[in-house]
Design a protein around this motif. Structure first.
Motif, PDB file in Angstrom:
ATOM      1  N   LEU A  85      12.089  42.417  68.170  1.00 25.41           N
ATOM      2  CA  LEU A  85      11.003  43.110  67.468  1.00 25.41           C
ATOM      3  C   LEU A  85      10.131  43.882  68.454  1.00 25.41           C
ATOM      4  O   LEU A  85       9.726  45.015  68.184  1.00 25.41           O
ATOM      5  N   TYR A  86       9.847  43.260  69.621  1.00 22.54           N
ATOM      6  CA  TYR A  86       9.016  43.917  70.641  1.00 22.54           C
ATOM      7  C   TYR A  86       9.650  45.234  71.059  1.00 22.54           C
ATOM      8  O   TYR A  86       9.014  46.298  71.037  1.00 22.54           O
ATOM      9  N   PHE A  87      10.966  45.203  71.420  1.00 21.29           N
ATOM     10  CA  PHE A  87      11.629  46.436  71.854  1.00 21.29           C
ATOM     11  C   PHE A  87      11.746  47.440  70.709  1.00 21.29           C
ATOM     12  O   PHE A  87      11.649  48.647  70.924  1.00 21.29           O
ATOM     13  N   PHE A  88      11.928  46.943  69.477  1.00 15.52           N
ATOM     14  CA  PHE A  88      12.031  47.817  68.312  1.00 15.52           C
ATOM     15  C   PHE A  88      10.741  48.600  68.119  1.00 15.52           C
ATOM     16  O   PHE A  88      10.758  49.808  67.911  1.00 15.52           O
ATOM     17  N   ILE A  89       9.595  47.911  68.234  1.00  9.59           N
ATOM     18  CA  ILE A  89       8.302  48.592  68.038  1.00  9.59           C
ATOM     19  C   ILE A  89       8.090  49.636  69.130  1.00  9.59           C
ATOM     20  O   ILE A  89       7.646  50.759  68.868  1.00  9.59           O
TER      21      ILE A  89
END
Lengths: 145, 175
Positions: B101-105
């Motif tokens: 999720l962190y890299f996606f955001i």
């Protein structure tokens, strides 16, 4: 492999030819309307798969068909490669060179080499999908013995 | 239009989730079909009929082959699912989800707006393709002329896949 009931067989007899003609139409008009070699090739393979599923087939005939389809597939990809190589022999010597006359925009015979690429890629895709299907059916028949 | 695409994408996600959790394998295969046909409608809404034709035909053939396989073998899953109360697997999956999720955001904030891509090559393709290739269908002109190498690679991938299938699915050797 067993066939299906009479109703399915009769309907298949009526429809399979039309599906085949539609695939050829999509391939040949690939440079004018949406579609092209890949879509038309899969439609062609679909008509053969419909016939095999509806009517069934015995083992020896399936093996013969597989040999034929692998032959067509390899010859078609070889022809595409040779057509692309023909650009290296003429004119400015570029791979995938479109060296044929372009013709008028919107007619069936126009756009130089593009219809030829479409036709041979269509044959290649149809034979590939049919070969994968036949390989699965033959595998099932061999498992039974 | 974006609302319609959002609704269809939501349906596709529900179908994919159902396909994982279904007890009956036949209904799982049909639920997989939702994903493919939803993608066809998305392509039609985004005005890409070439892609839509290819997607609908390939999806139909794949679905037929998968249904035939399920009807021929068994309709229930054979192996048991892993224990859902294992602490290690739960914490590991939560950790991986957080990192993803962190890299996606991060990556989403650096993307362009929907429908407004800033590719440099798109302009010359759209302007000069009809005169240079002589084909009325712009997609075929790009696929077989400007990007000929890509198409040759695709066709070769298909041939290689068939060779692999023929090698694996052979019980008796050819004489």
């Amino acid at each position: 492999m067993k066939g299906m009931t009479t109703i399915v067989k009769k309907t298949t007899q009526l429809i399979a030819g039309m599906v085949f003609m539609y695939g050829i139409y999509v391939i040949i008009h690939g440079h004018l309307t949406p579609g092209g070699g890949f879509a038309g090739g899969v439609i062609l393979a679909g008509s053969f798969i419909l016939l095999i599923l509806a009517f069934g087939s015995d083992f020896v005939k399936l093996m013969k068909e597989e040999t034929g389809s692998t032959l067509y597939e390899n010859l078609a990809i070889l022809t595409v490669l040779l057509l692309a190589l023909s650009g290296l022999l003429l004119g400015t010597r570029i791979f995938f060179m479109n060296w044929m006359p372009k013709g008028t925009l919107g007619q069936l015979i126009s756009a130089g080499m593009l219809p030829l690429y479409n036709i041979f890629v269509g044959i290649e895709v149809a034979a590939s999908i049919l070969t994968i299907f036949l390989a699965l059916v033959i595998f099932k028949e061999e498992m039974k013995e | 239009m974006e609302i319609a695409i959002a609704i269809i994408t939501g349906l596709m996600i529900i179908g994919a989730l159902y396909a994982i959790h279904a007890k009956d394998l036949l209904s799982a295969v049909i639920a997989c079909g939702i994903v493919g046909y939803g993608l066809v409608i998305c392509f039609l809404l985004l005005k890409a009929p070439d892609l839509a034709i290819v997607q609908i035909v390939v999806e139909t053939i794949t679905l037929i082959i998968m249904v035939a396989v399920v009807l021929d073998s068994s309709r229930e899953e054979k192996f048991s699912k892993p224990d859902p109360q294992g602490y290690v697997s739960m914490t590991l999956s939560a950790l991986i989800l957080g990192v993803m999720l962190y890299f996606f955001i991060i990556s989403v904030s650096s993307l362009d707006e929907f429908g407004k891509s800033t590719l440099r090559m798109a302009g010359p393709y759209i302007e000069g393709a009809t005169e240079k290739t002589g084909s009325a269908n712009l997609v075929t002109g790009v696929v077989f002329d400007f990007r000929g190498y890509d198409t040759l690679g695709e066709a070769t991938v298909l041939v290689t896949a068939v060779l692999g299938v023929l090698t694996i699915l052979r019980i008796k050797g050819k004489k």
